[in-house]
Design a protein around this motif. Structure first.
Motif, PDB file in Angstrom:
ATOM      1  N   PHE A  61       0.874  -1.178   0.000  1.00  0.00           N
ATOM      2  CA  PHE A  61       0.000   0.000   0.000  1.00  0.00           C
ATOM      3  C   PHE A  61       0.910   1.226   0.000  1.00  0.00           C
ATOM      4  N   ALA A  62       0.326   2.366  -0.241  1.00  0.00           N
ATOM      5  CA  ALA A  62       1.055   3.620  -0.022  1.00  0.00           C
ATOM      6  C   ALA A  62       0.085   4.675   0.498  1.00  0.00           C
ATOM      7  N   CYS A  63      -0.894   5.082  -0.333  1.00  0.00           N
ATOM      8  CA  CYS A  63      -1.716   6.242   0.060  1.00  0.00           C
ATOM      9  C   CYS A  63      -2.866   5.888   1.002  1.00  0.00           C
ATOM     10  N   ARG A  64      -3.345   4.688   0.950  1.00  0.00           N
ATOM     11  CA  ARG A  64      -4.528   4.220   1.696  1.00  0.00           C
ATOM     12  C   ARG A  64      -5.776   5.030   1.376  1.00  0.00           C
ATOM     13  N   GLY A  65      -5.791   5.677   0.244  1.00  0.00           N
ATOM     14  CA  GLY A  65      -6.957   6.505  -0.077  1.00  0.00           C
ATOM     15  C   GLY A  65      -7.439   6.384  -1.513  1.00  0.00           C
ATOM     16  N   GLY A  66      -7.085   5.297  -2.193  1.00  0.00           N
ATOM     17  CA  GLY A  66      -7.610   5.087  -3.540  1.00  0.00           C
ATOM     18  C   GLY A  66      -6.912   5.899  -4.621  1.00  0.00           C
ATOM     19  N   ALA A  67      -5.721   6.395  -4.326  1.00  0.00           N
ATOM     20  CA  ALA A  67      -5.082   7.309  -5.275  1.00  0.00           C
ATOM     21  C   ALA A  67      -3.801   6.796  -5.907  1.00  0.00           C
ATOM     22  N   CYS A  68      -3.325   5.601  -5.539  1.00  0.00           N
ATOM     23  CA  CYS A  68      -1.997   5.234  -6.039  1.00  0.00           C
ATOM     24  C   CYS A  68      -1.888   3.861  -6.709  1.00  0.00           C
ATOM     25  N   THR A  69      -2.807   2.970  -6.494  1.00  0.00           N
ATOM     26  CA  THR A  69      -2.839   1.591  -7.041  1.00  0.00           C
ATOM     27  C   THR A  69      -1.812   0.625  -6.447  1.00  0.00           C
ATOM     28  N   ASN A  70      -1.024   1.046  -5.479  1.00  0.00           N
ATOM     29  CA  ASN A  70      -0.083   0.096  -4.852  1.00  0.00           C
ATOM     30  C   ASN A  70      -0.800  -1.091  -4.226  1.00  0.00           C
ATOM     31  N   CYS A  71      -2.029  -0.886  -3.788  1.00  0.00           N
ATOM     32  CA  CYS A  71      -2.755  -1.918  -3.038  1.00  0.00           C
ATOM     33  C   CYS A  71      -3.654  -2.774  -3.930  1.00  0.00           C
ATOM     34  N   LEU A  99      -9.124  -1.879  -5.453  1.00  0.00           N
ATOM     35  CA  LEU A  99      -8.139  -1.321  -4.534  1.00  0.00           C
ATOM     36  C   LEU A  99      -8.471  -1.806  -3.127  1.00  0.00           C
ATOM     37  N   CYS A 101      -7.428  -0.881  -0.308  1.00  0.00           N
ATOM     38  CA  CYS A 101      -7.447   0.119   0.771  1.00  0.00           C
ATOM     39  C   CYS A 101      -8.787   0.810   0.912  1.00  0.00           C
TER      40      CYS A 101
END
Ligand code: FES
Length: 127
Positions: A61-71, A99, A101
């Motif tokens: 994960f990275a942003c935990r807010g739906g903005a980065c796609t890491n998750c 996502l 997150c």
């Protein structure tokens, strides 16, 4: 919901396809590590990422807010909503990519491939 999960890196290592209907059966027979393949329950109100963490798994994960796609994860079986405000383009949500997150499965059972950030279509969106 009860989630059965599989690490996308295992697919890459074994040359397995995300679309393979036998994917989770193959994983069950492959003697995988407990961090790569297993299952856990998601408590009500938890996101899938939170549930993984509560169960001791370190999913990306990275942003935990739906903005980065890491998750990003792929829903192979089951239902998982895709909230309106997020970065994923429709081509990916149509393929069952979500996502972790910002959502969790809503079906009693779900099969999820996590670590989708290594999928080329997802990695090109990574921020
Ligand atoms: Fe950034 Fe989920 S952690 S979209």
């Amino acid at each position: 919901p009860l989630v059965e999960f599989l690490n996308f890196e295992v697919l890459e290592d074994h040359g397995w396809a995300l679309e393979d209907e036998e994917l989770f059966a193959k994983a069950a027979d492959a003697n995988l590590q407990s961090t790569d393949f297993g299952r856990f329950y998601v408590d009500p109100n938890d996101t899938l990422l939170e549930a993984a963490e509560k169960n001791g798994f370190a999913w990306p994960f990275a942003c935990r807010g739906g903005a980065c796609t890491n998750c990003a994860v792929a829903v192979v079986e089951g239902e998982m909503p895709s909230p309106a405000s997020h970065i994923l383009p429709p081509e990916l949500t149509e393929k069952g990519i979500r996502l972790s997150c910002i959502a969790a499965p809503v079906s009693d059972d779900a099969k999820i491939v996590y670590n989708l950030k290594h999928l080329p279509e997802v990695s090109e969106l990574l921020l």
